[in-house]
Design a protein around this motif. Structure first.
Motif, mmCIF file in Angstrom:
data_model
loop_
_atom_site.group_PDB
_atom_site.id
_atom_site.type_symbol
_atom_site.label_atom_id
_atom_site.label_comp_id
_atom_site.label_asym_id
_atom_site.label_seq_id
_atom_site.Cartn_x
_atom_site.Cartn_y
_atom_site.Cartn_z
ATOM 1 N N GLY A 37 73.873 100.218 -23.318
ATOM 2 C CA GLY A 37 72.860 99.282 -23.804
ATOM 3 C C GLY A 37 72.141 99.755 -25.054
ATOM 4 N N ASP A 38 71.386 98.835 -25.646
ATOM 5 C CA ASP A 38 70.614 99.136 -26.867
ATOM 6 C C ASP A 38 69.291 99.807 -26.511
ATOM 7 N N GLY A 39 68.747 100.508 -27.489
ATOM 8 C CA GLY A 39 67.419 101.086 -27.320
ATOM 9 C C GLY A 39 66.336 100.053 -27.552
ATOM 10 N N GLY A 40 65.151 100.297 -27.004
ATOM 11 C CA GLY A 40 64.035 99.369 -27.162
ATOM 12 C C GLY A 40 63.318 99.554 -28.492
ATOM 13 N N LYS A 41 62.604 98.517 -28.912
ATOM 14 C CA LYS A 41 61.859 98.544 -30.174
ATOM 15 C C LYS A 41 60.578 99.366 -30.011
ATOM 16 N N GLY A 42 60.252 100.145 -31.039
ATOM 17 C CA GLY A 42 59.010 100.910 -31.022
ATOM 18 C C GLY A 42 57.801 100.009 -31.209
ATOM 19 N N GLY A 43 56.658 100.448 -30.712
ATOM 20 C CA GLY A 43 55.443 99.651 -30.826
ATOM 21 C C GLY A 43 54.920 99.591 -32.254
ATOM 22 N N SER A 44 54.442 98.422 -32.660
ATOM 23 C CA SER A 44 53.840 98.232 -33.979
ATOM 24 C C SER A 44 52.316 98.323 -33.862
ATOM 25 N N ILE A 45 51.659 98.478 -35.014
ATOM 26 C CA ILE A 45 50.198 98.561 -35.042
ATOM 27 C C ILE A 45 49.664 97.441 -35.925
ATOM 28 N N TRP A 46 48.760 96.652 -35.372
ATOM 29 C CA TRP A 46 48.201 95.482 -36.055
ATOM 30 C C TRP A 46 46.690 95.648 -36.228
ATOM 31 N N ALA A 47 46.170 95.032 -37.288
ATOM 32 C CA ALA A 47 44.721 94.921 -37.472
ATOM 33 C C ALA A 47 44.314 93.487 -37.146
ATOM 34 N N VAL A 48 43.240 93.346 -36.399
ATOM 35 C CA VAL A 48 42.753 92.028 -35.990
ATOM 36 C C VAL A 48 41.287 91.898 -36.377
ATOM 37 N N ALA A 49 40.947 90.852 -37.105
ATOM 38 C CA ALA A 49 39.555 90.620 -37.506
ATOM 39 C C ALA A 49 38.775 90.053 -36.333
ATOM 40 N N ASP A 50 37.634 90.675 -36.035
ATOM 41 C CA ASP A 50 36.816 90.269 -34.895
ATOM 42 C C ASP A 50 35.365 90.137 -35.351
ATOM 43 N N ARG A 51 34.819 88.933 -35.264
ATOM 44 C CA ARG A 51 33.451 88.703 -35.737
ATOM 45 C C ARG A 51 32.405 89.317 -34.813
ATOM 46 N N ASN A 52 32.817 89.780 -33.639
ATOM 47 C CA ASN A 52 31.880 90.404 -32.712
ATOM 48 C C ASN A 52 31.661 91.886 -33.007
ATOM 49 N N ILE A 53 32.382 92.432 -33.986
ATOM 50 C CA ILE A 53 32.234 93.837 -34.377
ATOM 51 C C ILE A 53 31.536 93.883 -35.735
ATOM 52 N N ASN A 54 30.562 94.774 -35.862
ATOM 53 C CA ASN A 54 29.752 94.808 -37.089
ATOM 54 C C ASN A 54 29.969 96.049 -37.940
ATOM 55 N N THR A 55 30.532 97.110 -37.377
ATOM 56 C CA THR A 55 30.685 98.349 -38.129
ATOM 57 C C THR A 55 32.065 98.944 -37.892
ATOM 58 N N LEU A 56 32.375 99.968 -38.675
ATOM 59 C CA LEU A 56 33.623 100.715 -38.532
ATOM 60 C C LEU A 56 33.392 102.044 -37.828
ATOM 61 N N VAL A 57 32.312 102.110 -37.041
ATOM 62 C CA VAL A 57 31.939 103.384 -36.431
ATOM 63 C C VAL A 57 33.029 103.894 -35.488
ATOM 64 N N ASP A 58 33.757 103.016 -34.817
ATOM 65 C CA ASP A 58 34.809 103.455 -33.896
ATOM 66 C C ASP A 58 35.907 104.223 -34.626
ATOM 67 N N TYR A 59 36.166 103.859 -35.876
ATOM 68 C CA TYR A 59 37.250 104.499 -36.626
ATOM 69 C C TYR A 59 36.779 105.746 -37.369
ATOM 70 N N ARG A 60 35.481 106.003 -37.382
ATOM 71 C CA ARG A 60 34.981 107.231 -37.974
ATOM 72 C C ARG A 60 35.316 108.429 -37.069
ATOM 73 N N PHE A 61 35.384 108.196 -35.772
ATOM 74 C CA PHE A 61 35.635 109.280 -34.832
ATOM 75 C C PHE A 61 37.041 109.225 -34.230
ATOM 76 N N SER A 62 37.687 108.078 -34.296
ATOM 77 C CA SER A 62 39.058 107.940 -33.792
ATOM 78 C C SER A 62 39.964 107.659 -34.990
ATOM 79 N N LYS A 63 40.538 108.725 -35.531
ATOM 80 C CA LYS A 63 41.254 108.607 -36.800
ATOM 81 C C LYS A 63 42.755 108.395 -36.639
ATOM 82 N N LEU A 64 43.345 108.845 -35.557
ATOM 83 C CA LEU A 64 44.789 108.749 -35.361
ATOM 84 C C LEU A 64 45.103 107.674 -34.327
ATOM 85 N N HIS A 65 45.989 106.752 -34.718
ATOM 86 C CA HIS A 65 46.402 105.671 -33.820
ATOM 87 C C HIS A 65 47.927 105.637 -33.817
#
Length: 369
Positions: A37-65
């Motif tokens: 059989g074939d191998g499975g596809k690797g996971g992709s990474i998407w950015a999603v705009a969310d009006r309920n979030i006001n800052t980028l503070v989560d990405y200041r401390f979580s740098k690797l995804h």
């Protein structure tokens, strides 16, 4: 929560799973053939705009995804499972820039907008794809492809219709609190505002616009004086700038000199921002004796060399604020109508060409008496 408007992250998509070379070995099937059989596809990474979030503070401390890899294929025609995608939720107004080449990857301007940041690798092929009439026992297989890897810089530019510009302690925070639902910190010392504030100005039940207040500028801000010009990016999306000037400074400085310094710093930062429509708002008239108001306003406008719209207000007593707010809304409504007409022009031209191209002899079109 502390306002964070910049962050650097690294996104790594998952690798695709490897295909497998396998052969059927079941009882009573001596010529079962290939079943890898074939191998499975690797996971992709998407950015999603969310009006309920006001800052980028989560990405200041979580740098690797990093997304998971796809599973390898197996025998008996078993395909590897694809990995789940990762959805990174970011504030509306986030600008995503490639750290290596400076290319703009995405500009998240609408709620729910999705942008692919790193694509997962495709899975490899198993040997079942290589079977032919002359190659009945293929041992070929392919490995999964690597997922994309990118280093990104995130910049948050708040989405507002109107931006406030002025020296520290010019009364910008008092003004935005007087005309909108924003409640910034207000005090009698400079640099009270340390991060941008957004406020919704409601003209009527169905009429409103958004106004943004940024920390004040001083002369030399382009070289890093004061809080510098790091927050000026938040004014780049606005349709109108209000240059608020303190007509009664407590330290007896020259308001004209300060106003010219602001304009100079604005031009140093970005020529397109300098060219934006800008109105002059002369504030703190309640601190000026009534007999001197007209003369002080006239002298300022003359020395400043101002030829555009100028408003006289007192943000503290709200004198003149209602008229200013109504004029701002009317101006924004006109601008939006002009933009809609420009966007609709190509469609109208295409429709006109379609009407002119109608053949009067076409039997589908006949004149009804």
């Amino acid at each position: 929560m502390k306002f964070i408007d910049e962050a650097k992250i690294e996104v790594i998509a998952g690798d695709g799973g490897n295909g497998v070379a396998s052969f059927c070995r079941e009882k009573f099937r001596p010529f079962g053939g290939p079943d890898g059989g074939d191998g499975g596809k690797g996971g992709s990474i998407w950015a999603v705009a969310d009006r309920n979030i006001n800052t980028l503070v989560d990405y200041r401390f979580s740098k690797l995804h990093k997304a998971r890899n796809g599973e390898n294929g197996r025998g008996s025609d078993c395909y590897g499972k694809g990995a789940d995608d990762i959805m990174l939720r970011m504030p509306v107004g986030t600008l995503i820039i490639d750290q290596n080449d400076g290319e703009i990857v995405a500009d998240l301007t609408e709620h729910g907008q999705q942008v692919l940041l790193a694509k997962g690798g495709e899975g490899g092929w198993g040997n079942i794809h290589f079977k032919t009439s002359t190659n009945r026992a293929p041992r070929q297989k392919t490995e999964g492809k690597e997922g994309e890897r990118r280093e990104l810089r995130l910049e948050l530019k708040v989405l507002a219709d109107v931006g406030l510009l002025g020296m520290p302690n010019a009364g910008k925070s008092t003004f935005i609190s007087a005309v909108s639902n924003a409640r910034p910190k207000i005090a009698d010392y400079p640099f009270t505002t340390l991060h941008p504030n957004l406020g919704m100005v409601r003209v009527s039940h169905e009429k409103s616009f958004v106004i943004a207040d940024i920390p004040g500028l001083i002369e030399g801000a382009a070289e890093g004086a004061g809080l510098g010009i790091q927050f000026l990016r938040h004014l780049q999306r606005t349709r109108l700038l209000l240059h608020i000037v303190d007509l009664a400074p407590f330290d007896n400085v020259d308001p004209v000199k300060e106003a010219k310094a602001i304009v100079k710093e604005l031009q140093k930062y970005d020529e397109s921002l300098y060219d934006k429509p800008r109105w002059l708002v002369l504030n703190k008239l309640d601190m000026v004796p009534e007999g001197e108001r007209k003369k002080r306003v006239k002298d300022f406008v003359k020395k400043f060399g101002w030829k555009g719209p100028a408003y006289e207000i007192s943000a503290l007593t709200r004198e003149g604020c209602e008229e200013l707010v109504q004029d701002i809304y009317n101006y924004l409504a006109e601008q939006k109508q002009m933009e809609q007409r420009v966007e609709a022009a190509p469609q109208m031209e295409e429709a006109a060409r379609g009407i002119n191209s109608i053949d009067p002899d076409d039997p589908r079109f006949k004149i009804i008496d």
